[in-house]
Enzyme design. Structure first.
Site, PDB file in Angstrom:
ATOM      1  N   GLU A 269      43.290  37.796  66.956  1.00  7.15           N
ATOM      2  CA  GLU A 269      43.777  37.991  65.582  1.00  7.15           C
ATOM      3  C   GLU A 269      42.597  38.222  64.638  1.00  7.15           C
ATOM      4  O   GLU A 269      41.616  37.486  64.688  1.00  7.15           O
ATOM      5  CB  GLU A 269      44.554  36.733  65.169  1.00  7.15           C
ATOM      6  CG  GLU A 269      45.052  36.746  63.734  1.00  7.15           C
ATOM      7  CD  GLU A 269      45.844  35.476  63.410  1.00  7.15           C
ATOM      8  OE1 GLU A 269      46.348  34.800  64.337  1.00  7.15           O
ATOM      9  OE2 GLU A 269      45.943  35.151  62.212  1.00  7.15           O
TER      10      GLU A 269
ATOM     11  N   ASP B 134      42.253  33.142  66.751  1.00 10.43           N
ATOM     12  CA  ASP B 134      42.273  33.685  65.389  1.00 10.43           C
ATOM     13  C   ASP B 134      40.827  33.720  64.915  1.00 10.43           C
ATOM     14  O   ASP B 134      40.260  32.696  64.532  1.00 10.43           O
ATOM     15  CB  ASP B 134      43.138  32.845  64.439  1.00 10.43           C
ATOM     16  CG  ASP B 134      43.226  33.487  63.052  1.00 10.43           C
ATOM     17  OD1 ASP B 134      42.590  34.545  62.839  1.00 10.43           O
ATOM     18  OD2 ASP B 134      43.926  32.927  62.176  1.00 10.43           O
TER      19      ASP B 134
ATOM     20  N   ARG C 238      51.660  28.922  57.160  1.00 12.14           N
ATOM     21  CA  ARG C 238      50.386  28.934  56.444  1.00 12.14           C
ATOM     22  C   ARG C 238      49.686  27.592  56.675  1.00 12.14           C
ATOM     23  O   ARG C 238      50.288  26.629  57.132  1.00 12.14           O
ATOM     24  CB  ARG C 238      50.590  29.131  54.927  1.00 12.14           C
ATOM     25  CG  ARG C 238      51.299  30.398  54.516  1.00 12.14           C
ATOM     26  CD  ARG C 238      50.697  31.670  55.058  1.00 12.14           C
ATOM     27  NE  ARG C 238      49.311  31.908  54.757  1.00 12.14           N
ATOM     28  CZ  ARG C 238      48.851  32.878  53.959  1.00 12.14           C
ATOM     29  NH1 ARG C 238      49.710  33.698  53.361  1.00 12.14           N
ATOM     30  NH2 ARG C 238      47.561  33.064  53.789  1.00 12.14           N
ATOM     31  N   SER C 239      48.402  27.548  56.301  1.00  7.44           N
ATOM     32  CA  SER C 239      47.686  26.286  56.508  1.00  7.44           C
ATOM     33  C   SER C 239      48.176  25.207  55.547  1.00  7.44           C
ATOM     34  O   SER C 239      48.123  24.022  55.857  1.00  7.44           O
ATOM     35  CB  SER C 239      46.185  26.498  56.378  1.00  7.44           C
ATOM     36  OG  SER C 239      45.883  27.190  55.187  1.00  7.44           O
TER      37      SER C 239
ATOM     38  N   ASP D  56      46.269  39.957  60.719  1.00  7.57           N
ATOM     39  CA  ASP D  56      46.753  38.975  59.727  1.00  7.57           C
ATOM     40  C   ASP D  56      46.256  39.411  58.345  1.00  7.57           C
ATOM     41  O   ASP D  56      46.917  40.198  57.665  1.00  7.57           O
ATOM     42  CB  ASP D  56      46.255  37.577  60.124  1.00  7.57           C
ATOM     43  CG  ASP D  56      46.536  36.525  59.050  1.00  7.57           C
ATOM     44  OD1 ASP D  56      47.367  36.779  58.166  1.00  7.57           O
ATOM     45  OD2 ASP D  56      45.934  35.427  59.099  1.00  7.57           O
TER      46      ASP D  56
ATOM     47  N   GLN E  61      38.184  30.781  63.260  1.00  9.50           N
ATOM     48  CA  GLN E  61      39.133  29.836  62.665  1.00  9.50           C
ATOM     49  C   GLN E  61      39.909  28.970  63.678  1.00  9.50           C
ATOM     50  O   GLN E  61      39.994  27.769  63.496  1.00  9.50           O
ATOM     51  CB  GLN E  61      40.106  30.620  61.801  1.00  9.50           C
ATOM     52  CG  GLN E  61      40.940  29.772  60.866  1.00  9.50           C
ATOM     53  CD  GLN E  61      41.611  30.645  59.817  1.00  9.50           C
ATOM     54  OE1 GLN E  61      40.976  31.096  58.878  1.00  9.50           O
ATOM     55  NE2 GLN E  61      42.864  30.908  59.994  1.00  9.50           N
TER      56      GLN E  61
ATOM     57  N   LYS F  71      53.724  36.819  57.756  1.00 11.49           N
ATOM     58  CA  LYS F  71      53.767  35.654  56.860  1.00 11.49           C
ATOM     59  C   LYS F  71      54.514  36.112  55.621  1.00 11.49           C
ATOM     60  O   LYS F  71      54.016  36.964  54.873  1.00 11.49           O
ATOM     61  CB  LYS F  71      52.350  35.246  56.455  1.00 11.49           C
ATOM     62  CG  LYS F  71      51.489  34.653  57.560  1.00 11.49           C
ATOM     63  CD  LYS F  71      50.053  34.535  57.057  1.00 11.49           C
ATOM     64  CE  LYS F  71      49.195  33.675  57.954  1.00 11.49           C
ATOM     65  NZ  LYS F  71      47.751  33.813  57.626  1.00 11.49           N
TER      66      LYS F  71
ATOM     67  N   LYS G 111      53.630  30.888  65.206  1.00 11.57           N
ATOM     68  CA  LYS G 111      52.312  30.265  65.028  1.00 11.57           C
ATOM     69  C   LYS G 111      52.444  29.277  63.879  1.00 11.57           C
ATOM     70  O   LYS G 111      52.599  29.680  62.728  1.00 11.57           O
ATOM     71  CB  LYS G 111      51.294  31.360  64.696  1.00 11.57           C
ATOM     72  CG  LYS G 111      49.881  30.876  64.518  1.00 11.57           C
ATOM     73  CD  LYS G 111      48.949  32.049  64.224  1.00 11.57           C
ATOM     74  CE  LYS G 111      47.544  31.594  63.994  1.00 11.57           C
ATOM     75  NZ  LYS G 111      46.958  32.160  62.769  1.00 11.57           N
TER      76      LYS G 111
ATOM     77  N   GLU H 206      45.439  22.434  59.910  1.00 15.91           N
ATOM     78  CA  GLU H 206      46.677  22.671  60.657  1.00 15.91           C
ATOM     79  C   GLU H 206      46.806  21.750  61.863  1.00 15.91           C
ATOM     80  O   GLU H 206      47.593  22.002  62.768  1.00 15.91           O
ATOM     81  CB  GLU H 206      46.750  24.143  61.109  1.00 15.91           C
ATOM     82  CG  GLU H 206      46.807  25.108  59.942  1.00 15.91           C
ATOM     83  CD  GLU H 206      46.983  26.557  60.357  1.00 15.91           C
ATOM     84  OE1 GLU H 206      47.050  26.835  61.574  1.00 15.91           O
ATOM     85  OE2 GLU H 206      47.062  27.399  59.465  1.00 15.91           O
TER      86      GLU H 206
HETATM   87  P1  PGA Z   1      45.978  30.536  56.039  1.00 17.18           P
HETATM   88  O1  PGA Z   1      45.507  30.759  57.523  1.00 17.18           O
HETATM   89  O2  PGA Z   1      47.378  30.090  56.016  1.00 17.18           O
HETATM   90  O3  PGA Z   1      44.997  29.522  55.517  1.00 17.18           O
HETATM   91  O4  PGA Z   1      45.787  31.865  55.338  1.00 17.18           O
HETATM   92  C1  PGA Z   1      46.340  31.020  58.602  1.00 17.18           C
HETATM   93  C2  PGA Z   1      45.805  32.152  59.434  1.00 17.18           C
HETATM   94  O5  PGA Z   1      44.727  32.708  59.153  1.00 17.18           O
HETATM   95  O6  PGA Z   1      46.466  32.566  60.369  1.00 17.18           O
HETATM   96 ZN    ZN Z   2      44.820  34.395  60.640  1.00 17.82          ZN
END
Ligand code: PGA
Ligand code: ZN
Length: 424
Positions: free
Chosen positions: A286, A245, A367-368, A313, A165, A338, A389, A208
């Site tokens: 991660e 990640d 978050r994304s 995560d 990712q 998160k 992050k 992001e």
């Molecule tokens: P997400 O991704 O906000 O799309 O879940 C962020 C991450 O994986 O750290």
């Molecule tokens: Zn993640």
């Protein structure tokens, strides 16, 4: 003791143009706070459940009108006129009102937005900055977090060119947020230039704000990240390290990791991660393994020990039960926090407390799908996260958080968490 005078929610749009929820909480004193909630795309299965309308004719089913109606209806009726002792009492009341383990009835989005708006209102009533209010919930001494900033993206946040990712940069020799951002800017510009030269790519970005050229494999991505650090005149490892990640749950199929055209079992995946560590200055991995691959996580944590953080995560989902189990099994040593994975500030605080009690590092994460709200910067500072992050440095929903960190740094005399996770 504050009393809630009025609650009002509405549907707004996040950085992907998808609906989310904003709420304003007004207290009896007249103090008020407004907050909005983010939303993930690469989500873990154990996350609290956002309520989405499901009407495919409107935003493809992603509307939040029901969540908004729950704030303006059931939650408002239960809370207005009521004295609330503190954040813990409010959050417990919200959980009880919902009555489900995953907050799916009222919606984790409806619940969290009230939890956050109340926090802002109380901090205003007390005339304290939001980070100081957050610190009071956990008993922490505020500290500005080190940055981990998205440079290259793949996986669910980009076109899926590469399975993993994100590659993030960690400006480890920076002594302040201000210095860290200037270093990251230099690396990002160098990475954009490399993307143009090698791939003919303008700086088109992923969800992001990370650059997403069509890398052949993970090694190509990591190699160019190091090249960008060097081109920026900085020393890989000493000035700027890398964090990865892997988000491996999203390419884990029938017990195997489908990565770079290979099909790897858990031990093969761990071996692959070790080759990255041998070649590149990586300080954090991660979700190196999938969220359900519990049996292999302790092995990953063992081999990474002393070299890079084993950061969970999707694996942990900011869920106190999962964190307790991971601590017992020695399956990780860092928590990606998160708040919307669990759904209230109080439960996220419990998660943070558990991680700290086990001696883990804490990475406070956006978050994304984000909004222009900047409460995350205050949370990372108030809870003394080791890292924050937020994504990259090119989009206003990300910059809202970096700019708030700059403001906190300029206005308050706080220590900075940088320097403690240098690449060795
Ligand atoms: P997400 O991704 O906000 O799309 O879940 C962020 C991450 O994986 O750290
Ligand atoms: Zn993640």
């Amino acid at each position: 003791m504050p009393s809630i005078e009025e609650l009002y929610a509405l549907e707004i749009l996040d950085s992907r143009g998808r609906p989310t929820v904003q709420a304003t909480c007004t207290l009896g004193s007249g103090a008020s706070g407004t907050a909005s909630v983010p939303s993930g795309a690469s989500t873990g299965h154990a996350e609290a459940r956002e309520l989405r309308d499901g009407d495919r004719r409107r935003y493809g089913g992603l509307g939040c009108r029901h969540a908004v109606a729950n704030v303006n209806g059931a939650i408002r009726s239960a809370l207005t006129g009521r004295k609330i002792a503190d954040q813990a009492e409010l959050d417990l009341c919200l959980c009880e009102l919902d009555g489900t383990p995953d907050k799916g009835r009222l919606g984790a989005n409806a619940i969290l937005v009230v939890s956050l708006a109340f926090a802002r209102a109380v901090s205003q009533e007390r005339a304290t900055p939001l980070f100081a209010y957050f610190a009071s919930l956990l008993g922490t001494t505020p500290r500005l977090p080190q940055l981990t900033v998205n440079l290259f993206s793949g996986g669910k946040h980009a076109g899926g060119q590469v399975s993993i990712q994100d590659i993030l940069v960690v400006p480890c020799s920076a002594q302040s947020v201000d210095q860290a951002l200037a270093m990251v800017y230099a690396v990002y510009q160098a990475a954009a230039a490399i993307s143009l030269e090698k791939y003919g790519m303008r700086a088109l970005t992923a969800d992001e704000g990370g650059l997403a050229p069509p890398f052949l494999d993970v090694d190509a991505m990591l190699y160019d990240a190091v090249a960008a650090i060097e081109r920026a005149g900085l020393r890989p490892g000493a000035d700027v390290a890398l964090a990865v990640d892997v988000a491996s749950s999203h390419f884990y199929v029938d017990g195997n990791y489908l990565l770079d055209h290979a099909r790897l079992a858990s031990h093969g995946m761990i071996a692959r991660i070790l080759t990255w560590l041998d070649r590149y200055p990586i300080v954090s991995i991660e979700d190196g393994l999938a969220e359900e691959d519990w049996g292999a996580w302790p092995d990953l944590n063992t081999v990474l020990q002393g070299r890079a953080l084993t950061l969970g995560d999707d694996f942990l989902c900011t869920n106190p039960g999962r964190i307790r189990r991971a601590v017992e099994l020695r399956a990780a040593n860092a928590l990606l926090l998160k708040v919307n994975q669990v759904g209230t500030l109080t439960e996220a605080a419990d998660a943070c407390r558990l991680a700290r009690a086990a001696g883990w590092a804490v990475v406070v994460s956006a978050r994304s799908g984000e909004t222009e709200d900047n409460w995350l910067a205050d949370l990372a500072t108030g809870w003394a996260g080791d890292f924050i992050k937020v994504g990259s440095i090119t989009q206003s929903e990300r910059l809202a958080k970096y700019n708030r960190l700059l403001e906190i740094e300029a206005r308050y005399d706080l220590p900075f968490a940088g320097g403690q996770y240098e690449h060795r």
